[in-house]
Design a protein around this motif. Sequence first.
Motif, PDB file in Angstrom:
ATOM      1  N   LYS A 200      12.776 -34.701  15.754  1.00  0.00           N
ATOM      2  CA  LYS A 200      13.776 -34.293  16.747  1.00  0.00           C
ATOM      3  C   LYS A 200      13.641 -32.807  17.053  1.00  0.00           C
ATOM      4  N   SER A 201      13.328 -32.003  16.023  1.00  0.00           N
ATOM      5  CA  SER A 201      13.157 -30.563  16.236  1.00  0.00           C
ATOM      6  C   SER A 201      11.868 -30.280  17.005  1.00  0.00           C
ATOM      7  N   ILE A 202      10.840 -31.105  16.760  1.00  0.00           N
ATOM      8  CA  ILE A 202       9.547 -30.896  17.428  1.00  0.00           C
ATOM      9  C   ILE A 202       9.171 -32.185  18.146  1.00  0.00           C
ATOM     10  N   PRO A 203       9.580 -32.334  19.410  1.00  0.00           N
ATOM     11  CA  PRO A 203       9.420 -33.625  20.098  1.00  0.00           C
ATOM     12  C   PRO A 203       8.036 -33.839  20.697  1.00  0.00           C
ATOM     13  N   ASP A 204       7.052 -33.018  20.319  1.00  0.00           N
ATOM     14  CA  ASP A 204       5.751 -33.050  21.000  1.00  0.00           C
ATOM     15  C   ASP A 204       4.770 -34.091  20.471  1.00  0.00           C
ATOM     16  N   PHE A 205       5.023 -34.623  19.280  1.00  0.00           N
ATOM     17  CA  PHE A 205       4.041 -35.543  18.699  1.00  0.00           C
ATOM     18  C   PHE A 205       4.063 -36.887  19.419  1.00  0.00           C
ATOM     19  N   ASP A 206       2.874 -37.457  19.621  1.00  0.00           N
ATOM     20  CA  ASP A 206       2.786 -38.794  20.185  1.00  0.00           C
ATOM     21  C   ASP A 206       2.911 -39.837  19.077  1.00  0.00           C
TER      22      ASP A 206
ATOM     23  N   ILE B 250      -3.808 -36.359  22.165  1.00  0.00           N
ATOM     24  CA  ILE B 250      -2.825 -37.017  21.302  1.00  0.00           C
ATOM     25  C   ILE B 250      -2.482 -36.074  20.155  1.00  0.00           C
ATOM     26  N   LEU B 251      -1.192 -35.878  19.914  1.00  0.00           N
ATOM     27  CA  LEU B 251      -0.783 -35.102  18.737  1.00  0.00           C
ATOM     28  C   LEU B 251      -0.269 -36.074  17.672  1.00  0.00           C
ATOM     29  N   PHE B 252      -0.810 -35.940  16.475  1.00  0.00           N
ATOM     30  CA  PHE B 252      -0.576 -36.922  15.405  1.00  0.00           C
ATOM     31  C   PHE B 252      -0.045 -36.199  14.164  1.00  0.00           C
ATOM     32  N   LEU B 253       1.114 -36.634  13.691  1.00  0.00           N
ATOM     33  CA  LEU B 253       1.697 -36.031  12.479  1.00  0.00           C
ATOM     34  C   LEU B 253       1.630 -37.005  11.306  1.00  0.00           C
ATOM     35  N   LEU B 254       1.071 -36.537  10.182  1.00  0.00           N
ATOM     36  CA  LEU B 254       1.111 -37.302   8.937  1.00  0.00           C
ATOM     37  C   LEU B 254       2.273 -36.746   8.133  1.00  0.00           C
ATOM     38  N   SER B 255       3.313 -37.542   7.942  1.00  0.00           N
ATOM     39  CA  SER B 255       4.524 -37.003   7.328  1.00  0.00           C
ATOM     40  C   SER B 255       4.760 -37.571   5.938  1.00  0.00           C
ATOM     41  N   GLN B 256       4.711 -36.687   4.939  1.00  0.00           N
ATOM     42  CA  GLN B 256       5.100 -37.068   3.580  1.00  0.00           C
ATOM     43  C   GLN B 256       6.518 -36.568   3.391  1.00  0.00           C
ATOM     44  N   ALA B 257       7.481 -37.323   3.924  1.00  0.00           N
ATOM     45  CA  ALA B 257       8.883 -36.912   3.854  1.00  0.00           C
ATOM     46  C   ALA B 257       9.747 -38.155   3.856  1.00  0.00           C
ATOM     47  N   SER B 258      10.994 -38.017   3.435  1.00  0.00           N
ATOM     48  CA  SER B 258      11.914 -39.147   3.489  1.00  0.00           C
ATOM     49  C   SER B 258      12.051 -39.567   4.948  1.00  0.00           C
ATOM     50  N   LYS B 259      12.489 -40.786   5.155  1.00  0.00           N
ATOM     51  CA  LYS B 259      12.625 -41.305   6.510  1.00  0.00           C
ATOM     52  C   LYS B 259      13.532 -40.410   7.359  1.00  0.00           C
ATOM     53  N   SER B 260      14.653 -40.008   6.771  1.00  0.00           N
ATOM     54  CA  SER B 260      15.612 -39.223   7.561  1.00  0.00           C
ATOM     55  C   SER B 260      15.062 -37.826   7.855  1.00  0.00           C
ATOM     56  N   GLU B 261      14.317 -37.266   6.907  1.00  0.00           N
ATOM     57  CA  GLU B 261      13.765 -35.935   7.174  1.00  0.00           C
ATOM     58  C   GLU B 261      12.662 -36.016   8.242  1.00  0.00           C
ATOM     59  N   THR B 262      11.837 -37.061   8.187  1.00  0.00           N
ATOM     60  CA  THR B 262      10.809 -37.238   9.222  1.00  0.00           C
ATOM     61  C   THR B 262      11.481 -37.291  10.593  1.00  0.00           C
ATOM     62  N   GLU B 263      12.576 -38.056  10.658  1.00  0.00           N
ATOM     63  CA  GLU B 263      13.286 -38.179  11.920  1.00  0.00           C
ATOM     64  C   GLU B 263      13.789 -36.815  12.404  1.00  0.00           C
TER      65      GLU B 263
ATOM     66  N   PRO C  87       9.127 -26.914   6.594  1.00  0.00           N
ATOM     67  CA  PRO C  87       8.352 -27.848   7.416  1.00  0.00           C
ATOM     68  C   PRO C  87       8.360 -27.497   8.911  1.00  0.00           C
ATOM     69  N   VAL C  88       9.533 -27.351   9.492  1.00  0.00           N
ATOM     70  CA  VAL C  88       9.595 -27.165  10.946  1.00  0.00           C
ATOM     71  C   VAL C  88       8.982 -25.832  11.368  1.00  0.00           C
ATOM     72  N   ALA C  89       9.342 -24.774  10.649  1.00  0.00           N
ATOM     73  CA  ALA C  89       8.806 -23.452  10.997  1.00  0.00           C
ATOM     74  C   ALA C  89       7.284 -23.436  10.896  1.00  0.00           C
ATOM     75  N   SER C  90       6.722 -24.169   9.948  1.00  0.00           N
ATOM     76  CA  SER C  90       5.266 -24.193   9.794  1.00  0.00           C
ATOM     77  C   SER C  90       4.595 -25.010  10.897  1.00  0.00           C
ATOM     78  N   LEU C  91       5.266 -26.076  11.335  1.00  0.00           N
ATOM     79  CA  LEU C  91       4.650 -26.966  12.324  1.00  0.00           C
ATOM     80  C   LEU C  91       4.601 -26.351  13.720  1.00  0.00           C
ATOM     81  N   LYS C  92       5.628 -25.555  14.067  1.00  0.00           N
ATOM     82  CA  LYS C  92       5.749 -25.061  15.452  1.00  0.00           C
ATOM     83  C   LYS C  92       4.491 -24.352  15.976  1.00  0.00           C
ATOM     84  N   PRO C  93       3.986 -23.329  15.271  1.00  0.00           N
ATOM     85  CA  PRO C  93       2.791 -22.660  15.786  1.00  0.00           C
ATOM     86  C   PRO C  93       1.563 -23.575  15.834  1.00  0.00           C
TER      87      PRO C  93
END
Length: 392
Positions: A134-140, A117-130, A99-105
């Motif tokens: 944290k790894s990619i702090p750019d999303f609004d 506005i940067l918008f992430l649609l996350s299909q992940a557990s709550k803790s993984e989304t968090e 997930p993180v490596a794919s999102l960065k570029p």
Amino acid sequence: MHTALEDMGYEALTLGPADLKLQVDYLFSTMSNAGDLPYVSANVIFYDTPDIGSPARFRVIELNGVKIGVTGVLGSKFASKIFPEGDNSANDLLRIDDPVASLKPIVATLKEQGCDILFLLSQASKSETESILKSIPDFDLCLSGGGPEDPNGLTETVGKTVVMEAGRKGKYAGVLGYFPDEEKKFRFELVDLNKDRFQRTQAMEEHMAFYQDLLREQNIVESEPAVPHPSGYTFVGSEKCGTCHTKAYAKWKSTKHSHATETLIKGEENYSETEWISRINDPECLACHAVGWNPQEVFRFEGGFVNMEDTPHLTGQGCENCHGPGSHHTEMEAIFTETRQSTPEIIAAREGIKVNLVTAEKQVCNKCHDFENSPKFNFVKYWDKVIHRGKD
Ligand code: HEC
Ligand code: HEC
Ligand code: HEC
Ligand code: HEC
């Protein structure tokens, strides 16, 4: 099915485990059809080729002069639900990258393109989304699909990202207001799509009829593989039980349980559909309205109800959904009828078909009488309506 999403004007959708359990070929065909469903995902890749265009890595949507960059992600834990054997590499139809490596570029590209506005649609557990945020702090903004079915409507923040939830099964719509000049830029409201506020529409009823036709044509009920019942036995139908247990059968016949399958065909007066559309081919209804299915996981046991023509004896919410499949007990009692001798095997089978009140309350009724389908359920009151006494 996908035409309904088109009607509703979806601009971006990301794929979750339930979507990806459908065949990739099928998903791909729905996406490349007229209207191109706007699937986005940073790390879900079909046919091992990220450039195939579907799902898109991201989309940039312009609304009233505001540029919104949208991407999606599938968390590792959710991905493991799709590949239960844990082997993802062998599957060249469907690849799920980190997930993180794919999102960065992608985030870098969206910034380059001048998104407001940067918008992430996350299909992940709550803790993984968090941890992703944290790894990619750019999303609004982040819409999280990992929370409960019925969320509380409040937002949370991770760094600067506002995290929202809209629940599951399409029961709610999230409405977001953007106030760029105010300190609190985003205001979120969760709208309960209940039938008191939102009427049925002709268009949606047509989609529903189309969907039910599709289920029938593709014969989904029979083509999905059936699972052997853990007991090793199979289903004989309530009428068979009734040949010996006449009192229990007569009582059952007088309860709503006996015509639960008919309800799917004919509907019920208080239901708000203008013209009832039969759900007799819909596994998501049959699972509680006929004999021999797993109500919560929605799959058919071997020998369970298939259709009215081949399995008419398995209609209704029958004896065996509560007592367990009765083939063995029935065989044993046939022997007993001839020999009139209770062998240990016959007695064991009688014990096996019993279900006591404690088990019923804790493990049986609530498989079907859950919050969604039976909000008024109360064991004492409901049992009183279906109680049956007498062994003959
Ligand atoms: C051929 C006749 C016959 C058939 C068919 C039959 N049973 Fe029985 N069943 C019996 C007999 C006889 C007993 C023992 C009754 C007794 O102890 O007085 C029994 C016992 C039971 C008991 C235990 C009652 C208790 O508390 O002791 C349950 C529950 C039961 N049957 C349910 C079913 C169900 C459900 C089916 C259909 C899947 C079924 N039976 C089919 C004859 C039959
Ligand atoms: C396999 C699913 C299933 C199980 C298990 C189940 N039910 Fe039901 N129940 C239904 C369905 C479906 C209906 C609605 C039937 C209809 O009207 O078409 C229903 C209806 C009822 C009703 C009628 C409610 C009314 O409006 O009058 C009562 C009472 C009831 N169930 C009691 C129970 C009790 C008590 C248990 C456990 C001992 C139980 N049920 C277990 C599926 C189930
Ligand atoms: C998880 C189990 C479950 C599933 C899945 C389910 N139902 Fe039901 N249904 C029930 C139960 C339990 C009741 C009885 C509720 C009560 O009276 O408290 C019921 C009641 C109904 C009733 C009202 C019947 C009456 O006489 O009041 C209709 C209509 C109905 N269901 C249709 C459907 C349709 C259509 C589907 C598929 C979209 C479906 N159900 C899926 C468990 C289920
Ligand atoms: C909604 C779940 C449910 C359904 C449907 C159901 N039963 Fe039962 N049945 C139970 C429970 C729970 C008990 C135990 C009651 C107790 O211990 O007081 C029971 C008890 C019995 C008994 C023993 C009665 C006694 O006097 O001791 C028999 C026989 C029986 N069921 C047969 C059947 C048959 C035959 C059918 C179908 C025609 C059927 N049951 C349908 C839940 C169900």
